[in-house]
Design an enzyme around this catalytic site. Structure first.
Site, PDB file in Angstrom:
ATOM      1  N   ALA A  97       0.877  -1.177   0.000  1.00 27.98           N
ATOM      2  CA  ALA A  97       0.000   0.000   0.000  1.00 27.98           C
ATOM      3  C   ALA A  97       0.911   1.223   0.000  1.00 27.98           C
ATOM      4  O   ALA A  97       1.924   1.239   0.710  1.00 27.98           O
ATOM      5  CB  ALA A  97      -0.896   0.014   1.228  1.00 27.98           C
ATOM      6  N   TYR A 157      -3.398  -0.273  10.578  1.00 23.08           N
ATOM      7  CA  TYR A 157      -3.323  -1.162   9.401  1.00 23.08           C
ATOM      8  C   TYR A 157      -4.103  -0.560   8.225  1.00 23.08           C
ATOM      9  O   TYR A 157      -3.829  -0.854   7.066  1.00 23.08           O
ATOM     10  CB  TYR A 157      -3.824  -2.564   9.764  1.00 23.08           C
ATOM     11  CG  TYR A 157      -3.249  -3.669   8.892  1.00 23.08           C
ATOM     12  CD1 TYR A 157      -1.889  -3.981   8.908  1.00 23.08           C
ATOM     13  CD2 TYR A 157      -4.076  -4.403   8.047  1.00 23.08           C
ATOM     14  CE1 TYR A 157      -1.377  -4.981   8.110  1.00 23.08           C
ATOM     15  CE2 TYR A 157      -3.565  -5.410   7.246  1.00 23.08           C
ATOM     16  CZ  TYR A 157      -2.215  -5.694   7.278  1.00 23.08           C
ATOM     17  OH  TYR A 157      -1.707  -6.688   6.480  1.00 23.08           O
ATOM     18  N   LYS A 164      -7.015  -6.946   2.712  1.00 25.60           N
ATOM     19  CA  LYS A 164      -6.950  -8.341   3.185  1.00 25.60           C
ATOM     20  C   LYS A 164      -8.343  -8.966   3.222  1.00 25.60           C
ATOM     21  O   LYS A 164      -8.501 -10.166   2.952  1.00 25.60           O
ATOM     22  CB  LYS A 164      -6.278  -8.415   4.561  1.00 25.60           C
ATOM     23  CG  LYS A 164      -4.785  -8.089   4.542  1.00 25.60           C
ATOM     24  CD  LYS A 164      -3.999  -8.965   3.579  1.00 25.60           C
ATOM     25  CE  LYS A 164      -2.496  -8.835   3.729  1.00 25.60           C
ATOM     26  NZ  LYS A 164      -1.751  -9.487   2.628  1.00 25.60           N
ATOM     27  N   THR A 195       9.315  -7.870   8.611  1.00 20.27           N
ATOM     28  CA  THR A 195       9.769  -8.015   7.211  1.00 20.27           C
ATOM     29  C   THR A 195       9.784  -6.617   6.590  1.00 20.27           C
ATOM     30  O   THR A 195       9.357  -5.652   7.235  1.00 20.27           O
ATOM     31  CB  THR A 195       8.790  -8.877   6.391  1.00 20.27           C
ATOM     32  OG1 THR A 195       7.515  -8.231   6.383  1.00 20.27           O
ATOM     33  CG2 THR A 195       8.641 -10.291   6.917  1.00 20.27           C
TER      34      THR A 195
HETATM   35  P1  NAD Z   1       8.027  -8.759   2.095  1.00 22.17           P
HETATM   36  O1  NAD Z   1       8.222  -7.289   1.980  1.00 22.17           O
HETATM   37  O2  NAD Z   1       9.213  -9.590   2.270  1.00 22.17           O
HETATM   38  O3  NAD Z   1       7.182  -9.307   0.866  1.00 22.17           O
HETATM   39  C1  NAD Z   1       6.233  -8.530   0.167  1.00 22.17           C
HETATM   40  C2  NAD Z   1       6.435  -8.880  -1.283  1.00 22.17           C
HETATM   41  O4  NAD Z   1       5.437  -8.235  -2.101  1.00 22.17           O
HETATM   42  C3  NAD Z   1       7.796  -8.416  -1.826  1.00 22.17           C
HETATM   43  O5  NAD Z   1       8.495  -9.529  -2.337  1.00 22.17           O
HETATM   44  C4  NAD Z   1       7.450  -7.468  -2.952  1.00 22.17           C
HETATM   45  O6  NAD Z   1       8.350  -7.557  -4.032  1.00 22.17           O
HETATM   46  C5  NAD Z   1       6.072  -7.988  -3.337  1.00 22.17           C
HETATM   47  N1  NAD Z   1       5.336  -6.992  -4.119  1.00 22.17           N
HETATM   48  C6  NAD Z   1       4.900  -5.773  -3.718  1.00 22.17           C
HETATM   49  N2  NAD Z   1       4.349  -5.116  -4.759  1.00 22.17           N
HETATM   50  C7  NAD Z   1       4.440  -5.953  -5.829  1.00 22.17           C
HETATM   51  C8  NAD Z   1       4.081  -5.855  -7.193  1.00 22.17           C
HETATM   52  N3  NAD Z   1       3.517  -4.727  -7.698  1.00 22.17           N
HETATM   53  N4  NAD Z   1       4.311  -6.903  -8.021  1.00 22.17           N
HETATM   54  C9  NAD Z   1       4.896  -8.036  -7.545  1.00 22.17           C
HETATM   55  N5  NAD Z   1       5.281  -8.191  -6.264  1.00 22.17           N
HETATM   56  C10 NAD Z   1       5.061  -7.152  -5.420  1.00 22.17           C
HETATM   57  O7  NAD Z   1       7.025  -8.916   3.333  1.00 22.17           O
HETATM   58  P2  NAD Z   1       6.195 -10.189   3.874  1.00 22.17           P
HETATM   59  O8  NAD Z   1       5.786  -9.777   5.247  1.00 22.17           O
HETATM   60  O9  NAD Z   1       6.958 -11.440   3.680  1.00 22.17           O
HETATM   61  O10 NAD Z   1       4.873 -10.144   2.981  1.00 22.17           O
HETATM   62  C11 NAD Z   1       4.384 -11.257   2.272  1.00 22.17           C
HETATM   63  C12 NAD Z   1       2.871 -11.316   2.447  1.00 22.17           C
HETATM   64  O11 NAD Z   1       2.577 -11.662   3.810  1.00 22.17           O
HETATM   65  C13 NAD Z   1       2.136  -9.996   2.185  1.00 22.17           C
HETATM   66  O12 NAD Z   1       0.914 -10.259   1.523  1.00 22.17           O
HETATM   67  C14 NAD Z   1       1.845  -9.499   3.600  1.00 22.17           C
HETATM   68  O13 NAD Z   1       0.733  -8.625   3.651  1.00 22.17           O
HETATM   69  C15 NAD Z   1       1.549 -10.834   4.271  1.00 22.17           C
HETATM   70  N6  NAD Z   1       1.547 -10.794   5.724  1.00 22.17           N
HETATM   71  C16 NAD Z   1       2.639 -10.329   6.390  1.00 22.17           C
HETATM   72  C17 NAD Z   1       2.616 -10.260   7.760  1.00 22.17           C
HETATM   73  C18 NAD Z   1       3.788  -9.700   8.513  1.00 22.17           C
HETATM   74  O14 NAD Z   1       3.624  -9.322   9.680  1.00 22.17           O
HETATM   75  N7  NAD Z   1       4.973  -9.652   7.932  1.00 22.17           N
HETATM   76  C19 NAD Z   1       1.489 -10.684   8.486  1.00 22.17           C
HETATM   77  C20 NAD Z   1       0.377 -11.165   7.767  1.00 22.17           C
HETATM   78  C21 NAD Z   1       0.425 -11.209   6.391  1.00 22.17           C
END
Ligand code: NAD
Length: 264
Positions: A97, A157, A164, A195
């Site tokens: 976002a 958030y 989500k 992350t």
């Molecule tokens: P991360 O930053 O390592 O991963 C996010 C990924 O999204 C990155 O690899 C980025 O390249 C990719 N991305 C963003 N925009 C993009 C686009 N336009 N095209 C292709 N890829 C794109 O962080 P993460 O925490 O590992 O996130 C992975 C997923 O887990 C996300 O959906 C996040 O919302 C979800 N999540 C994370 C948490 C947390 O606390 N870290 C909790 C619940 C859910």
């Protein structure tokens, strides 16, 4: 036992060694799965470094889910290098976002920023599957990553809560649409993990501390916790599970009144 030896996975969402998707890559790799990564060009140098650590990464191609054209780019590159090859697993670990979504009260977030968050973080599941389908074996398993703010208020958030909620709805819709061909689509609702994506959420460290104090397991989850459940969902052991949101959050989502108030 897992029955994943020799399977092929598309993994979208590796940006660093802290990415949840990177832990998923390691778990899939240890189970004999061949990996094809889709990466954002801004993370290219890191992907090149990470590739050296995991020989089961057989290919990696640019992917930007912001548009049809830049999503198709991944699948065109994959099929050109691997004609006829099909995948069994798709990992959608993508979320984003714009900063402006968090910098102002939710009432005043601009349409364009809301649309970007929804496109990248929610609708991209549909976009990825639309282009992936011709390259997926029957009975494939897709796993996306969500967060419990989809159904309950989490301060700061913001727009990502709506994204989500929509992502979980896409999970159910797509599970019903593709289920007749045996394809399964599930979401893992992860507890907070540090992350790159999480670093954009204001007050994230406070959330981590609160969960560690109040979750039934009295700790936060980590990337390995999520990767373990992903491996199960990817495998035939979960052959009867689709359209679900499975919480991997040390149990936090079942609580309502925080334990910590009893200390006051
Ligand atoms: P991360 O930053 O390592 O991963 C996010 C990924 O999204 C990155 O690899 C980025 O390249 C990719 N991305 C963003 N925009 C993009 C686009 N336009 N095209 C292709 N890829 C794109 O962080 P993460 O925490 O590992 O996130 C992975 C997923 O887990 C996300 O959906 C996040 O919302 C979800 N999540 C994370 C948490 C947390 O606390 N870290 C909790 C619940 C859910």
């Amino acid at each position: 036992m897992l029955g994943l030896q020799g399977k092929v996975a598309f993994v979208f969402g590796v940006a660093s060694e802290d990415s949840i998707a990177w832990a998923i890559c390691k778990y899939l790799s240890d189970s004999g799965v061949k990996l094809y990564l889709g990466y954002q060009k801004r993370f290219m140098s890191r992907i090149f470094q990470l590739k050296e650590k995991l020989p089961s990464i057989e290919g990696f191609y640019p992917l930007d889910v912001a548009s049809d054209a830049t999503t198709k780019e991944f699948f065109d590159a994959f099929s050109k290098e691997n004609p006829g090859m099909k995948a069994d697993i798709l990992i959608h670990a993508i979320g984003f976002a714009p900063r402006a979504c968090f910098d102002r009260p939710i009432l005043f977030v601009e349409d364009s920023d809301i649309n970007t968050a929804m496109t990248i973080s929610a609708n991209s599941l549909q976009r990825c599957l639309k282009f992936a389908l011709p390259h997926l074996n029957p009975n494939s398993s897709t796993i996306t990553l969500t967060y419990a703010a989809s159904t309950r208020y989490v301060p700061s958030y913001g727009i990502m809560s709506m994204a989500k909620a929509a992502l979980e709805c896409w999970t159910r819709e797509l599970a019903c649409h593709l289920g007749p061909e045996g394809h399964r689509i599930n979401a893992i609702s992860s507890g907070p993990i540090r992350t790159i994506a999480a670093s954009g959420i204001p007050g994230f460290d406070n959330i981590l501390n609160h969960v560690a104090d109040n979750a039934p397991l009295r700790r936060n989850v980590n990337q390995d916790d999520v990767a373990g459940t992903t491996l199960w969902l990817a495998s035939p052991l979960a052959s009867g599970v689709t359209g679900q949101v499975i919480h991997v959050d040390a149990g936090y989502s079942i609580t309502m009144v925080p334990e910590s108030i009893m200390k006051e």
